[in-house]
Every structure is written in structure tokens, then in C-alpha cells.
Design an enzyme around this catalytic site. Sequence first.
Site, short mmCIF file in Angstrom:
data_model
loop_
_atom_site.label_atom_id
_atom_site.label_comp_id
_atom_site.label_asym_id
_atom_site.label_seq_id
_atom_site.Cartn_x
_atom_site.Cartn_y
_atom_site.Cartn_z
CB ILE A 1 9.70 -0.22 -2.06
CG1 ILE A 1 10.81 0.79 -1.77
CG2 ILE A 1 10.21 -1.27 -3.05
CD1 ILE A 1 12.01 0.21 -1.06
CE1 TYR B 1 14.71 -2.28 8.39
CE2 TYR B 1 16.94 -1.92 7.59
CZ TYR B 1 15.58 -1.95 7.36
OH TYR B 1 15.07 -1.65 6.12
CB VAL C 1 13.16 4.58 -0.61
CG1 VAL C 1 12.11 4.82 -1.70
CG2 VAL C 1 14.29 3.72 -1.15
CB THR D 1 -0.96 0.02 1.21
OG1 THR D 1 -0.22 -0.21 2.42
CG2 THR D 1 -2.05 -1.02 1.06
CG ASN E 1 8.01 -3.74 -0.08
OD1 ASN E 1 9.10 -3.17 -0.15
ND2 ASN E 1 6.92 -3.14 0.37
CB THR F 1 8.61 4.75 1.92
OG1 THR F 1 9.41 4.45 3.07
CG2 THR F 1 9.39 4.40 0.66
CE LYS G 1 14.70 -5.21 5.50
NZ LYS G 1 13.55 -5.71 4.72
#
Length: 257
Positions: free
Chosen positions: A13, A148, A181, A10, A86, A183, A152
Site C-alpha cells: 500500500i 493487531y 491486499v 517500499t 502506512n 503485499t 488498528k
Amino acid sequence: MTTALITGATAGIGAAFARRLAGDGHSVVLVARDEKRLREQATELHDRHGIEAEVLSADLATEEGIAAVEARLTDPKHPVDLLVNNAGFGNKGEYLEVPMADELAMLKVHCEAVLRLTTAAVRGMRERRRGAVVNVASVAAFVPRGTYGASKAWVVQFTQGAARDLAGSGVRLMALCPGFVRTEFHQRAGMGTDNIPGWMWLDADNLVDAAMKDLARGKSLSIPDPRYKALMGAVKLAPRGLLGGLTSRTGRKYGPQ
């Protein structure tokens, strides 16, 4: 017409992937927690591109949410040809400041969900001898950056290892490692972004365009911007201790994505 399933669809990315894939003529399955936003997005993509847009409300931090998406990915009557894992989030704070429940929720979304959904999708893809999975990681995977970055890094290692195991099967896997990014990621985590230099920000649509080109080239790792490619090259040469100090001061305050 092929079908793509995108988690975290929603915003940011994920929404950019949905726009790009719908524009290319793919049917889409949109997965996120907010059903109202999902339905609004599905209607917009259907009306603009004339594709089928299905919605699936699921929280990937829960067993029920992961199982629901697994069931959709393994539906033999409605195969998924492209999976984009994602969904993700960040926690603000240093180790021992973040509640254990939040750390475990992050690992469930970033690691367990990625493992289970990739496996659910790839089994059918391998039988059909076609398909692809994009697992969205981060440049934080390459620096000491707490839970985090560790999660990843797991995404990158898992994806590249699985890609090697599936070589020649017709199934492609790629880890996508963006930098900053624009977002909703930082806002949701309560992270400030005012001091991040402008050159470090990436546009989500341009990022997805570059990622799709890398996927078509058969890459198993995509760092979709020359600035971050150069930055990650410098990271490889920097002393590990120096990187740890830098990332603890900057990453914890701003958060990568």
C-alpha cells in the site's frame, strides 16, 4: 509543488501511495527501513515522473526512527502537505504465543508512531491552514482480533476523534481500512494465504485510488471497496461472541491487511 511523506513506502500500500502521489506531481519523502530499496524506488519515481524524491531510512519500532521522521515533518523550510502513516506489520500466533517484545514493537509502530507523526505533521498544517493525514488501519479494527485488531481500532478512533477536533482548520484526517491486499505483509509475518477466497483480495493501486477519492470528499473513515463495506455492515449485526470465534480461527492464521 506539494510534498507527501509516506511511511512503509517500499512495498504494498505504501508503494502504491508513492506511485499515485508522484504521478500526480507531488514531491515525495519515502520512509522505510531498507535504504537500498528506498533509493531504488526514489530513482524510479524521479525518472518516471520528474518529481523530487527524498529518502529517509528509519525503523519506527525505535525511538531514534520515530524522532528522525518527526524532525523531517517539523522542518519549516520543507513543509509536508500530506502524511501517509502506512508502516505496520503482523505477528503470527495467539495471545501468549507471541513474545511480549514483538507485541510492544507492534504497539510502538501502530500506535505511538502514528500519534507522534500525526501530531508533528498537523501542527504545521494547522498553521498553514492546509494539509491532510491518512492513517492506514484495517478492517480488523472492527472485529475481536488480538493486539493487531486492537491497535488498528486505536488508529481508527484516534483519527476520527482528531478529525473532529480539527474541523474547520483546513486539515483533513482519514483512517483507511483495507481488507486483504496483495503485499509482502503476510510473507513477512509467516502467515499462509492459500485458503483465502479470491474475491477477498484487493489491488493496492485500486485501493489507493478509492482512498484518495474519499479523502477529497472529506471522509474521516474509508473502507475502499464495496465488498468490504458490505462485509463490515454484516459485522455490525453479528453477535460479538460469534465474531470472536471466527476471527480467532481465521485472522490468526492468515492475518489481515
